[in-house]
Design a protein around this motif. Sequence first.
Motif, short mmCIF file in Angstrom:
data_model
loop_
_atom_site.label_atom_id
_atom_site.label_comp_id
_atom_site.label_asym_id
_atom_site.label_seq_id
_atom_site.Cartn_x
_atom_site.Cartn_y
_atom_site.Cartn_z
N PHE A 221 0.83 -1.21 0.00
CA PHE A 221 0.00 0.00 0.00
C PHE A 221 0.86 1.25 0.00
O PHE A 221 0.47 2.29 -0.56
N GLU A 222 2.03 1.17 0.57
CA GLU A 222 2.90 2.33 0.77
C GLU A 222 3.95 2.46 -0.33
O GLU A 222 4.17 3.56 -0.86
N VAL A 223 4.59 1.34 -0.69
CA VAL A 223 5.67 1.43 -1.67
C VAL A 223 5.13 1.84 -3.05
O VAL A 223 5.80 2.59 -3.78
N GLU A 224 3.94 1.36 -3.41
CA GLU A 224 3.39 1.75 -4.70
C GLU A 224 3.04 3.23 -4.73
O GLU A 224 3.26 3.91 -5.74
N GLU A 225 2.52 3.73 -3.63
CA GLU A 225 2.18 5.16 -3.56
C GLU A 225 3.44 6.02 -3.68
O GLU A 225 3.48 7.00 -4.44
N LEU A 226 4.49 5.66 -2.96
CA LEU A 226 5.74 6.42 -3.01
C LEU A 226 6.37 6.36 -4.39
O LEU A 226 6.87 7.37 -4.91
N ALA A 227 6.35 5.18 -5.01
CA ALA A 227 6.92 5.04 -6.35
C ALA A 227 6.17 5.92 -7.35
O ALA A 227 6.77 6.51 -8.26
N SER A 228 4.85 6.02 -7.19
CA SER A 228 4.05 6.81 -8.12
C SER A 228 4.35 8.30 -8.01
O SER A 228 4.00 9.07 -8.90
N HIS A 229 5.00 8.69 -6.93
CA HIS A 229 5.38 10.10 -6.74
C HIS A 229 6.86 10.33 -7.01
O HIS A 229 7.40 11.38 -6.64
N GLY A 230 7.51 9.39 -7.67
CA GLY A 230 8.86 9.64 -8.13
C GLY A 230 9.97 9.14 -7.23
O GLY A 230 11.02 9.79 -7.13
N TYR A 231 9.77 7.98 -6.59
CA TYR A 231 10.83 7.37 -5.77
C TYR A 231 11.10 5.96 -6.28
O TYR A 231 10.20 5.27 -6.78
N ILE A 232 12.34 5.55 -6.12
CA ILE A 232 12.71 4.16 -6.34
C ILE A 232 12.81 3.51 -4.97
O ILE A 232 13.61 3.93 -4.13
N ILE A 233 11.96 2.53 -4.72
CA ILE A 233 11.90 1.89 -3.39
C ILE A 233 12.50 0.49 -3.49
O ILE A 233 12.13 -0.29 -4.38
N VAL A 234 13.38 0.19 -2.56
CA VAL A 234 14.06 -1.11 -2.53
C VAL A 234 13.64 -1.84 -1.26
O VAL A 234 14.00 -1.44 -0.15
N GLY A 235 12.83 -2.89 -1.41
CA GLY A 235 12.39 -3.69 -0.27
C GLY A 235 13.30 -4.89 -0.08
O GLY A 235 13.60 -5.62 -1.02
N ILE A 236 13.77 -5.08 1.14
CA ILE A 236 14.71 -6.15 1.46
C ILE A 236 14.01 -7.25 2.25
O ILE A 236 13.30 -6.96 3.21
N ASP A 237 14.21 -8.49 1.84
CA ASP A 237 13.84 -9.62 2.69
C ASP A 237 15.05 -9.99 3.53
O ASP A 237 16.10 -10.35 2.98
N HIS A 238 14.93 -9.89 4.85
CA HIS A 238 16.02 -10.29 5.74
C HIS A 238 15.92 -11.80 5.92
O HIS A 238 15.16 -12.31 6.75
N THR A 239 16.69 -12.52 5.13
CA THR A 239 16.57 -13.97 4.98
C THR A 239 16.55 -14.70 6.32
O THR A 239 17.37 -14.45 7.19
#
Length: 472
Positions: A221-239
């Motif tokens: 819900f959050e990363v898509e909104e931020l990306a749509s406003h001009g950000y590159i978001i990098v989500g990490i899975d902490h294995t």
Amino acid sequence: MRLIEIIYAILALGLLWWSFFSKKQNWKIIILLLSAMLFLITLQYKVEGFRWQMIPLYVVPIFLIFFLRVNVSKKWLKITMSISIFLFTVIAVSLPFIFPVFAFKEPTGKYAVGTTSYTFVDHDRLETYEKDPYSKRKLAIQIWYPVNKDEKGKFAPYISDIQPIAKGLKKALHLPSFLFQQLSLVKTHSMLNVHVSPEKSNYPVLIFSHGLTGFRNQNTFEVEELASHGYIIVGIDHTYDAAATIFTDGSSAEIRFKNLSGFDELDSHITLWEKDVSFVLNELEKLNKNDRKNLFINRMDLNQIGMFGHSYGGATAVQMLMKDDRIKAAVNMDGTLYGEKIEETGVEKPLMIFNGEKSIDYNEYKKTLNQADSQLDKPLSYYENNWKETTERRENALANGGISIEIPHTSHMSFTDFPLFSPFFANKGEDPRYVHEVINAFTLHFFDFHLKNKPFHLNQLKKAYSDIKVSE
């Protein structure tokens, strides 16, 4: 419920009631409607996908075929059948709503959203969770980024491989894994492997870190909104601390989360996550120069990097803010501040902390302790000291101009997608869509100010969301 499901449910339940209680049964109409139901089942399976919550409705045609000739002329039988069909209707309709195939809100920014995934191996670190003494730490990341509105592409599923995630959530939440199977049918607004918008030469970067037992998609819900406003978001899975990590080759690493307790253990363990983030930042620098997918070469503004996270990931964001010069601003979403202690003078760089109302309510904490009294393995004073330490750490972190935001009716998981999974995951009085809107609004303005030099209209946000408690 989805469109075909709704049409089918109306038809199935309508025919069920009519066929049992109509004084005169028209077999031509019944056969026609049964045929329509079978067609809709097939169509729904192919277009929307099967899900277990619809099973009671799926079996209605079979039930009707075998029991259509039951004589309900006797009063007692008619009453019994009426009650049974009523209860069946309630259950059949409730299940798809209780565990829905939900939809994310359309992002509000000027850009559409793209997404892609990478797997990185840190050859300088051993994987301590594995028995193999030579195994190296391997991380999966997912990137969301701005693309042109006219871009065409295939939309990514919310979760690409549901089985490992469902098993991980079962361990984390102590709920049957089948309750999460429908998440594989949830769609996102992110297109797979499309090109970054050429409107700007590069875009600021945001790192996202999930909570313990969470996963990298948990704040879509959050990363898509931020990306749509001009950000590159990098989500990490902490294995192995994530519910499950899905790597780009299709393999997965299921949760092996250690049962950490107390500040000492959690303060120590967070260094693993800090090293994960540092390593990913290093890999992004390489990706910005040489990307085999040819998506991000010179497209990331690595001089403008922020970080946000939920729970333990939020605590990691604060630690990285203090320790890594590359992180310029950070947002912590309801995360106890584990890690290196913060001095009373506060953090020197911009910090915003979201708090769940229930998370910082001492009376709520006491109520939880009283309910779990018989299961507590430590004296009450231990938990009282934990509360005091948690409060002190939060106050220290905010001492140097930090922003604190408290959202009514929220608890710890309110700051994730989880309340959308089922109404059971939402709090009494909580509107998850509204909570997500608030989180997005404040987070976007905060990062816009510190990474894009845009005005931070905090007073306007306070007026727009007058029920939100904001402290500076």
